[in-house]
Design a protein around this motif. Sequence first.
Motif, short mmCIF file in Angstrom:
data_model
loop_
_atom_site.label_atom_id
_atom_site.label_comp_id
_atom_site.label_asym_id
_atom_site.label_seq_id
_atom_site.Cartn_x
_atom_site.Cartn_y
_atom_site.Cartn_z
N MET A 37 0.85 -1.57 0.12
CA MET A 37 -0.24 -0.10 -0.12
C MET A 37 1.11 1.38 -0.26
O MET A 37 1.86 1.22 0.92
CB MET A 37 -0.79 -0.06 1.07
CG MET A 37 -1.84 -1.20 1.82
SD MET A 37 -2.88 -1.67 -0.09
CE MET A 37 -3.97 -0.40 0.56
N LEU A 38 0.12 2.14 -0.56
CA LEU A 38 1.17 3.71 -0.47
C LEU A 38 0.33 4.50 0.33
O LEU A 38 -0.73 4.30 0.90
CB LEU A 38 0.55 4.51 -1.98
CG LEU A 38 1.40 5.89 -1.19
CD1 LEU A 38 2.89 6.13 -1.51
CD2 LEU A 38 0.68 6.64 -2.60
N HIS A 39 1.09 4.61 2.26
CA HIS A 39 0.46 4.55 3.04
C HIS A 39 0.94 6.16 3.23
O HIS A 39 2.36 6.69 3.06
CB HIS A 39 1.29 4.59 4.31
CG HIS A 39 1.07 5.14 5.59
ND1 HIS A 39 1.73 5.15 6.82
CD2 HIS A 39 0.38 5.46 5.70
CE1 HIS A 39 1.80 5.71 7.45
NE2 HIS A 39 0.99 6.50 7.35
N ARG A 40 -0.31 7.37 3.65
CA ARG A 40 0.03 8.57 3.51
C ARG A 40 -0.14 9.78 4.43
O ARG A 40 -0.97 9.13 4.94
CB ARG A 40 -0.04 9.54 1.90
CG ARG A 40 -0.69 8.99 0.51
CD ARG A 40 -0.75 9.19 -0.36
NE ARG A 40 -2.63 9.41 -0.31
CZ ARG A 40 -3.25 10.38 -1.75
NH1 ARG A 40 -2.84 10.70 -2.17
NH2 ARG A 40 -4.78 9.96 -0.61
N HIS A 41 0.85 9.95 5.11
CA HIS A 41 0.63 10.70 6.55
C HIS A 41 0.51 12.57 6.55
O HIS A 41 2.04 12.62 5.85
CB HIS A 41 1.49 10.29 7.61
CG HIS A 41 1.34 11.01 8.89
ND1 HIS A 41 0.65 10.80 9.51
CD2 HIS A 41 2.36 11.55 9.59
CE1 HIS A 41 0.24 11.78 10.85
NE2 HIS A 41 1.62 12.18 10.53
N TYR A 42 -0.69 13.33 6.51
CA TYR A 42 -0.46 14.62 6.66
C TYR A 42 -0.40 15.38 7.46
O TYR A 42 -2.04 14.51 8.19
CB TYR A 42 -2.10 15.07 5.19
CG TYR A 42 -1.55 14.54 4.08
CD1 TYR A 42 -0.24 15.06 2.58
CD2 TYR A 42 -2.25 13.00 3.75
CE1 TYR A 42 -0.77 14.41 1.50
CE2 TYR A 42 -2.38 12.90 2.25
CZ TYR A 42 -1.96 13.36 1.10
OH TYR A 42 -1.22 12.61 -0.49
N TRP A 43 -0.39 16.46 8.05
CA TRP A 43 -1.01 17.04 9.07
C TRP A 43 -1.02 18.24 8.69
O TRP A 43 -0.34 18.62 7.85
CB TRP A 43 -0.08 16.93 10.11
CG TRP A 43 0.96 17.32 10.55
CD1 TRP A 43 2.09 16.37 10.53
CD2 TRP A 43 1.37 17.94 10.79
NE1 TRP A 43 3.60 16.99 10.57
CE2 TRP A 43 3.25 18.13 10.44
CE3 TRP A 43 1.36 19.60 11.77
CZ2 TRP A 43 4.25 18.83 11.42
CZ3 TRP A 43 2.40 20.49 11.50
CH2 TRP A 43 3.71 20.51 12.40
N HIS A 44 -1.56 18.70 8.58
CA HIS A 44 -1.53 21.06 8.73
C HIS A 44 -1.82 21.67 9.48
O HIS A 44 -2.15 20.94 10.80
CB HIS A 44 -2.93 20.82 7.54
CG HIS A 44 -2.80 20.58 6.60
ND1 HIS A 44 -3.46 19.33 6.38
CD2 HIS A 44 -2.88 20.83 5.55
CE1 HIS A 44 -3.84 18.68 4.98
NE2 HIS A 44 -3.18 19.94 4.58
N SER A 45 -0.56 22.96 9.75
CA SER A 45 -0.59 24.17 10.96
C SER A 45 -0.45 24.62 10.17
O SER A 45 -0.33 25.55 9.03
CB SER A 45 0.37 23.37 11.67
OG SER A 45 1.33 24.19 10.09
N THR A 46 -0.97 25.98 10.51
CA THR A 46 -1.35 27.54 10.32
C THR A 46 1.23 27.59 10.51
O THR A 46 1.53 27.08 10.99
CB THR A 46 -1.40 28.74 11.75
OG1 THR A 46 -1.66 28.20 12.73
CG2 THR A 46 -2.79 28.21 11.36
N PRO A 47 1.07 29.42 9.36
CA PRO A 47 2.62 29.11 9.05
C PRO A 47 3.62 28.90 10.51
O PRO A 47 3.31 29.86 11.38
CB PRO A 47 2.90 30.57 8.51
CG PRO A 47 1.20 30.34 8.15
CD PRO A 47 0.25 30.09 8.19
N GLY A 48 4.54 28.23 10.83
CA GLY A 48 5.94 28.43 12.25
C GLY A 48 5.15 27.75 13.43
O GLY A 48 5.81 27.61 14.30
N SER A 49 3.35 27.92 13.32
CA SER A 49 2.80 26.36 14.82
C SER A 49 3.05 25.53 13.80
O SER A 49 3.25 24.29 12.84
CB SER A 49 1.24 26.86 14.43
OG SER A 49 1.23 25.64 15.21
N PRO A 50 3.80 24.46 15.79
CA PRO A 50 4.11 23.43 15.50
C PRO A 50 2.64 22.23 15.70
O PRO A 50 2.75 20.81 16.12
CB PRO A 50 4.98 22.97 16.55
CG PRO A 50 4.35 24.33 17.60
CD PRO A 50 4.54 25.01 16.96
#
Length: 268
Positions: A143-156
Amino acid sequence: MSPKKPKWREVADHFANEIAEGKYRPGDQLPMIRELVAQGHGSKTTVMAAYSALEAEGLVTTTRGHGTTVRRRPPQQIRRHQDRYNWEKQLAKRGDGERRNNGVVEKDTGLDHDEVECHAAFNAVPADQEVAARFGVEPGTLMLHRHYWHSTPGSPIALSLINSYLVHAVAARNPDLLDSSREPWPGGTHHQLSTIGIEIAEIEDGIRTRLAAPDEARHLGIPAGSPVLLLDKTSRSTAGEVVEYSHVVLPGDRTEFRYTVPLDRWED
């Protein structure tokens, strides 16, 4: 006549209101517990219970030796899935410029495109029992496992944590789909799959809750043991085959689901 609030709840509500009104802003420190005791707000046990309630409600963070501070909260997400999924599908057919400047994260949060950072990591992994069952393939299928996360600029702090799966042999029909450096992909998964001749016809959602694992709480910027929403999203093609499965972890304190469900009319 409504019952009188316990003292700890009165103290908690007092500070919750002052945070809401902006008297205490993100990063500001609340008074030390001993200060509030000295001012007559209650016993040490009462004030500690109030601060614990504020932390459980996601308003503050208490750190040993550093006191209690107002949390820097990422934006609220309102996910209107019926509208969201159709909007994303239509976006895939629009021009490259429009696709590059729009996305479902922006739609959910109300942020501008340049206020969202996308983080992605791709790996080839064998399907475990659960993933194999969802796709109707043998366990161990690549399988192709794709891990994503989004943030606001510079935020952890992550807005959500997404683990997406495609059958590797299917995704490999377009080698660009295996390359995480191409993220964020203009038009998202709908457009990605369209490049290999697949149209998504149906999406099934399953939503449940549990307490956040320690690494999830840290990444989502929520107190340890906070509730999270788990979204299991299964996408099927016009041929009825499962073509993508996503497992999404969302912070319970800043995520809202809204649905409008059209109902069939009664026949006269």
